[in-house]
Design a protein around this motif. Structure first.
Motif, PDB file in Angstrom:
ATOM      1  N   GLY A  10       0.796  -1.227   0.000  1.00  0.00           N
ATOM      2  CA  GLY A  10       0.000   0.000   0.000  1.00  0.00           C
ATOM      3  C   GLY A  10       0.821   1.266   0.000  1.00  0.00           C
ATOM      4  N   LEU A  11       2.143   1.156  -0.004  1.00  0.00           N
ATOM      5  CA  LEU A  11       3.044   2.304  -0.108  1.00  0.00           C
ATOM      6  C   LEU A  11       4.021   2.076  -1.247  1.00  0.00           C
ATOM      7  CD1 LEU A  11       4.209   3.194   3.539  1.00  0.00           C
ATOM      8  CD2 LEU A  11       2.898   4.663   2.010  1.00  0.00           C
ATOM      9  N   VAL A  12       4.434   3.165  -1.887  1.00  0.00           N
ATOM     10  CA  VAL A  12       5.479   3.081  -2.911  1.00  0.00           C
ATOM     11  C   VAL A  12       6.512   4.161  -2.651  1.00  0.00           C
ATOM     12  CG1 VAL A  12       4.084   2.036  -4.740  1.00  0.00           C
ATOM     13  CG2 VAL A  12       4.123   4.536  -4.481  1.00  0.00           C
ATOM     14  N   THR A  13       7.757   3.857  -3.004  1.00  0.00           N
ATOM     15  CA  THR A  13       8.839   4.834  -3.020  1.00  0.00           C
ATOM     16  C   THR A  13       9.089   5.232  -4.464  1.00  0.00           C
ATOM     17  OG1 THR A  13       9.907   3.869  -1.072  1.00  0.00           O
ATOM     18  CG2 THR A  13      11.262   5.279  -2.488  1.00  0.00           C
ATOM     19  N   ILE A  14       9.035   6.519  -4.745  1.00  0.00           N
ATOM     20  CA  ILE A  14       9.254   7.001  -6.113  1.00  0.00           C
ATOM     21  C   ILE A  14      10.714   6.810  -6.482  1.00  0.00           C
ATOM     22  CG2 ILE A  14       9.013   8.969  -7.658  1.00  0.00           C
ATOM     23  CD1 ILE A  14       6.379   7.744  -6.440  1.00  0.00           C
ATOM     24  N   ALA A  15      10.976   6.087  -7.582  1.00  0.00           N
ATOM     25  CA  ALA A  15      12.358   5.751  -7.936  1.00  0.00           C
ATOM     26  C   ALA A  15      12.494   5.480  -9.425  1.00  0.00           C
ATOM     27  CB  ALA A  15      12.834   4.542  -7.128  1.00  0.00           C
ATOM     28  N   PRO A  16      12.272   6.486 -10.280  1.00  0.00           N
ATOM     29  CA  PRO A  16      12.485   6.269 -11.710  1.00  0.00           C
ATOM     30  C   PRO A  16      13.979   6.155 -12.016  1.00  0.00           C
ATOM     31  CG  PRO A  16      12.129   8.594 -11.296  1.00  0.00           C
ATOM     32  CD  PRO A  16      11.926   7.890  -9.973  1.00  0.00           C
ATOM     33  N   SER A  17      14.312   5.576 -13.155  1.00  0.00           N
ATOM     34  CA  SER A  17      15.691   5.602 -13.629  1.00  0.00           C
ATOM     35  C   SER A  17      16.025   7.029 -14.028  1.00  0.00           C
ATOM     36  CB  SER A  17      15.865   4.673 -14.828  1.00  0.00           C
ATOM     37  OG  SER A  17      17.087   4.947 -15.497  1.00  0.00           O
ATOM     38  N   PHE A  18      16.968   7.645 -13.344  1.00  0.00           N
ATOM     39  CA  PHE A  18      17.283   9.053 -13.601  1.00  0.00           C
ATOM     40  C   PHE A  18      17.705   9.259 -15.053  1.00  0.00           C
ATOM     41  CE2 PHE A  18      20.129  12.768 -13.532  1.00  0.00           C
ATOM     42  CZ  PHE A  18      19.310  13.697 -12.914  1.00  0.00           C
ATOM     43  N   GLU A  19      18.553   8.385 -15.568  1.00  0.00           N
ATOM     44  CA  GLU A  19      19.048   8.568 -16.932  1.00  0.00           C
ATOM     45  C   GLU A  19      17.943   8.415 -17.971  1.00  0.00           C
ATOM     46  OE1 GLU A  19      22.332   8.161 -14.332  1.00  0.00           O
ATOM     47  OE2 GLU A  19      20.659   6.755 -14.628  1.00  0.00           O
ATOM     48  N   ARG A  20      17.040   7.443 -17.752  1.00  0.00           N
ATOM     49  CA  ARG A  20      15.991   7.195 -18.749  1.00  0.00           C
ATOM     50  C   ARG A  20      14.770   8.086 -18.557  1.00  0.00           C
ATOM     51  NH1 ARG A  20      17.375   1.748 -17.561  1.00  0.00           N
ATOM     52  NH2 ARG A  20      15.459   1.482 -16.353  1.00  0.00           N
ATOM     53  N   ASN A  21      14.631   8.670 -17.380  1.00  0.00           N
ATOM     54  CA  ASN A  21      13.462   9.493 -17.072  1.00  0.00           C
ATOM     55  C   ASN A  21      13.703  10.916 -17.577  1.00  0.00           C
ATOM     56  OD1 ASN A  21      10.855   9.914 -15.786  1.00  0.00           O
ATOM     57  ND2 ASN A  21      11.958  11.062 -14.213  1.00  0.00           N
ATOM     58  N   GLN A  22      13.556  11.107 -18.874  1.00  0.00           N
ATOM     59  CA  GLN A  22      13.854  12.402 -19.487  1.00  0.00           C
ATOM     60  C   GLN A  22      12.547  13.164 -19.725  1.00  0.00           C
ATOM     61  OE1 GLN A  22      16.789  12.520 -22.544  1.00  0.00           O
ATOM     62  NE2 GLN A  22      18.232  11.375 -21.300  1.00  0.00           N
ATOM     63  N   LEU A  23      12.412  14.266 -19.033  1.00  0.00           N
ATOM     64  CA  LEU A  23      11.187  15.064 -19.076  1.00  0.00           C
ATOM     65  C   LEU A  23      11.453  16.415 -19.710  1.00  0.00           C
ATOM     66  CD1 LEU A  23       9.793  14.377 -15.480  1.00  0.00           C
ATOM     67  CD2 LEU A  23       9.259  13.165 -17.604  1.00  0.00           C
ATOM     68  N   ASN A  34       7.996  28.369 -22.515  1.00  0.00           N
ATOM     69  CA  ASN A  34       8.920  27.846 -23.520  1.00  0.00           C
ATOM     70  C   ASN A  34       9.542  26.548 -23.024  1.00  0.00           C
ATOM     71  OD1 ASN A  34       8.521  30.101 -25.170  1.00  0.00           O
ATOM     72  ND2 ASN A  34      10.081  31.272 -24.076  1.00  0.00           N
ATOM     73  N   PRO A  35       9.614  25.520 -23.898  1.00  0.00           N
ATOM     74  CA  PRO A  35      10.116  24.224 -23.445  1.00  0.00           C
ATOM     75  C   PRO A  35      11.598  24.258 -23.101  1.00  0.00           C
ATOM     76  CG  PRO A  35       9.748  24.207 -25.823  1.00  0.00           C
ATOM     77  CD  PRO A  35       9.182  25.496 -25.312  1.00  0.00           C
ATOM     78  N   CYS A  36      11.953  23.566 -22.032  1.00  0.00           N
ATOM     79  CA  CYS A  36      13.355  23.323 -21.698  1.00  0.00           C
ATOM     80  C   CYS A  36      13.837  22.138 -22.533  1.00  0.00           C
ATOM     81  CB  CYS A  36      13.506  22.980 -20.214  1.00  0.00           C
ATOM     82  SG  CYS A  36      12.720  24.121 -19.060  1.00  0.00           S
ATOM     83  N   ALA A  37      15.121  21.905 -22.520  1.00  0.00           N
ATOM     84  CA  ALA A  37      15.650  20.713 -23.174  1.00  0.00           C
ATOM     85  C   ALA A  37      15.137  19.475 -22.446  1.00  0.00           C
ATOM     86  CB  ALA A  37      17.170  20.740 -23.166  1.00  0.00           C
ATOM     87  N   ALA A  38      14.821  18.429 -23.211  1.00  0.00           N
ATOM     88  CA  ALA A  38      14.426  17.161 -22.595  1.00  0.00           C
ATOM     89  C   ALA A  38      15.678  16.516 -22.017  1.00  0.00           C
ATOM     90  CB  ALA A  38      13.791  16.243 -23.629  1.00  0.00           C
TER      91      ALA A  38
END
Length: 640
Positions: A429-442, A454-458
């Motif tokens: 019932g709990l989660v720790t947020i832990a995306p792959s930093f390198e692959r998590n490109q926003l 204005n968009p920043c670089a992804a």
């Protein structure tokens, strides 16, 4: 100046050849050498730099990442962190904004204005020297990873040449590595070089942010010639006196505690922690200005001060306020009274990454402080400025968002020796947020100017964005304190619908590859596929309203009940936040805390009083920021 190997001095040409043949560090056989690996090898050969030295320096600067040509938060570009402040953006201060860094209702709001430096410090313009050596322009060095690596190699070769040392052995490049740090003092230069040579001895292999496998094979470089630092003309070691671990370069740059002509005083408050109050938090900030400017601000008695500043180029630390005293840094007086503030040289919106030298030095400091004061190494206690709650509804919009979505919390906790791992069973019932930093490109917006759209670089990010429904096209959640009834945005400063790596949230549902969590009184959905999860199952406690309660109030501080205040200390407001914690909702518990208010409104510390009540509060992960609920209003139970 860049020259072919055949035109280099004989010893340099020989060094380049021997390094590539004897010390080739190809990627693992199953992957084959990457173009990035080959670029390091070519640059090492061209400029006669031992390959393991070049790789070690680059790792301590950027972890070999290119960051899509975007600047670090201290104006560095590319794998070799060639700095160019002119291109990266302006200089200001973290506190030149609407936030009152004290956050104490008992005193007038504090909004000091920092003077703006007129010219970039020399240490933030290394791209110019590299461009001159390569006979190219700075723009190419900022955006072309291969040229950036050549530029860094050329600088190292120039520094070695200036030392007059003719050797192909890595151990004889200690002085050049120390010089590359940009340090003005011998201790920091040696600390940087020691980190590089430690990396050489231990080795490293990782996949970069653009998918390149790079490997530094562990090998003994011999005992480095540390005496070379004495020939760099650097400042003598700073006097001792700072509260720091021995493994970092640290100096005391004390903030003044004095009365000002207008009757105010600054720029912090004297206390006697932890005897007077337990220290519960360490708050991570970035400065939004250069190291030199930040240190001058901390020494201004009319400005404000925090406890530590960490320099980007080499990880040097300056302490301004003793940890027993209370700094003015977090915008929330309760958190200030219970925390240590650590600023990091950086420019949040205009830069997208932090140096490895800074991460490592900061982690050593924070680990030392956490052990000293019994502070848990988790994201309920090691928090960003962006996780500090507003004090009342009127202050929420002015709260800060640093260190921002580009601070790599997962890597930071690895360095702290507290890696983010599953602590619960699948389906918890709990989660720790832990995306792959390198692959998590926003792609955020507003890096050029907050609110521009204005968009920043992804680029790589620790953040996970929440939607109102299990779809990327669904609107973001609403943060009533930031936006009223409007949805949140993707502005880089907008934390209204954003979770941070390491934070824990209570699960509110699942649908296919999507998971919902409780967030600011709403269900927020995020993409969490089993094949590439962005969250880990977690154990722990959750808080939910007691039976019979339709909703419970949420507070931005854990202040005592009015009856606890002595007659000479005005009772502080307990105005609830504009959010709803309704029956059936659950939130991750960070801990149960007593109620306290540190009354410190006069220059004389003899008048300072710690007020303690009988009310107990529960710290919860309510949104991006932590909040507090009265223990009497909620029930605590294990997450299932």
């Amino acid at each position: 100046m860049s020259r072919p190997v055949s035109q280099l001095p004989r010893w340099l040409a020989a060094a380049g050849a021997s390094v590539v043949l004897a010390g080739s560090l190809a990627a693992p056989a199953h992957a084959g050498p990457s173009s990035r690996q080959q670029e390091f090898g070519s640059a090492a050969a061209e400029f006669g730099v031992p390959l393991n030295v070049l790789l070690g320096v680059s790792y301590l600067e950027s972890r070999w990442d290119s960051h899509a040509g975007t600047p670090s938060t201290s104006a560095g570009y590319g794998p070799m962190h060639l700095t160019d402040l002119r291109a990266a953006g302006g200089l200001g201060s973290e506190f030149d904004s609407g936030e009152d860094p004290r956050g104490d209702d008992a005193r007038p709001a504090l909004h000091p204005v920092a003077a703006k430096p007129t010219a970039p410090p020399p240490g933030l313009q290394t791209v110019d020297e590299a461009a001159a050596l390569l006979h190219t322009d700075a723009a190419k060095l900022r955006t072309d990873a291969a040229e950036n690596i050549r530029g860094g190699a050329a600088l190292l070769a120039r520094y070695q040449q200036q030392l007059g040392v003719h050797s192909a052995d890595a151990k004889d490049w200690y002085g050049a590595v120390a010089r590359y740090s940009g340090s003005e003092d011998a201790t920091a230069a040696r600390t940087f070089a020691d980190e590089v040579f430690d990396m050489i001895s231990k080795g490293m292999s990782r996949i970069t942010d653009d998918g390149q496998t790079v490997t530094l094979t562990a090998a003994s470089a011999g005992t480095p010639d540390r005496s070379q630092v004495a020939r760099l003309g650097l400042r003598a070691d700073a006097p001792a006196g700072a509260e720091c671990p021995k493994s970092v370069a640290c100096e005391s740059v004390p903030a003044p505690y004095q009365e000002n002509p207008d009757g105010s005083y600054g720029n912090h408050d004297l206390a006697d922690r932890p005897r007077s109050q337990k220290i519960d938090y360490i708050v991570i900030h970035d400065t939004e200005t250069s190291w030199d400017a930040a240190l001058k601000l901390a020494q201004d008695p009319t400005y404000l001060a925090w406890h530590y500043t960490v320099r980007s180029s080499d990880g040097r630390i300056a302490q301004h306020v003793p940890t027993k005293d209370v700094g003015w840094h977090a915008g929330n007086w309760y958190v200030n009274s219970k925390s240590i503030g650590v600023e990091h040289e950086g420019f949040g919106a205009k830069g997208t990454w932090y140096t490895e030298a800074m991460y490592r030095s900061s982690a050593k400091l924070v680990g030392y402080l956490a052990r000293r004061y019994g502070i848990p190494l988790d994201r309920a206690h090691i928090i960003g400025h962006d996780n500090v709650p507003g004090t009342t509804p009127s202050t929420i919009a002015g709260m800060h968002w640093d260190p921002g979505p580009y601070w790599d919390w997962a890597h930071y906790f690895d360095l702290l020796g507290a890696p983010l791992r599953p602590t619960g069973r699948p389906g918890s019932g709990l989660v720790t947020i832990a995306p792959s930093f390198e692959r998590n490109q926003l792609t955020f917006t507003g890096c050029d100017e907050i609110g521009s759209g204005n968009p920043c670089a992804a680029t790589s990010s620790e953040a996970v964005v929440l939607h109102t429904a299990p779809s990327d096209t669904a609107p973001l959640l609403n943060d009533a304190g930031l936006h009223g009834t409007d949805p949140s945005t993707m502005d880089v400063s907008d934390v209204g619908s954003r979770m941070a790596t390491g934070q824990k949230y209570a699960v509110a549902g699942t649908q296919g590859d999507w998971t919902a969590v409780w967030y600011l009184g709403q269900k927020g959905w995020f993409h969490n596929p089993r094949t590439a999860p962005t969250a880990l199952p977690a154990g722990g406690m959750v808080a939910t309203p007691k039976p019979g309660r339709a909703s419970v109030p949420v507070y931005g501080r854990a202040y005592p009940e009015a009856s606890a205040y002595p007659s000479n200390v005005p009772a502080q407001d307990l105005e609830p936040m504009p959010y709803t914690l309704a029956a059936g909702q659950k939130y991750a518990v960070g801990g149960v805390v007593g109620s306290e208010y540190f009354s410190a409104t006069t220059f004389d510390p003899a008048d300072h009083v710690v007020v303690r009540g009988t009310t107990k509060y529960v710290e919860i992960q309510f949104g991006h920021r932590v909040e507090y609920v009265n223990l009497d209003d909620v029930q605590l139970r294990p997450a299932l």
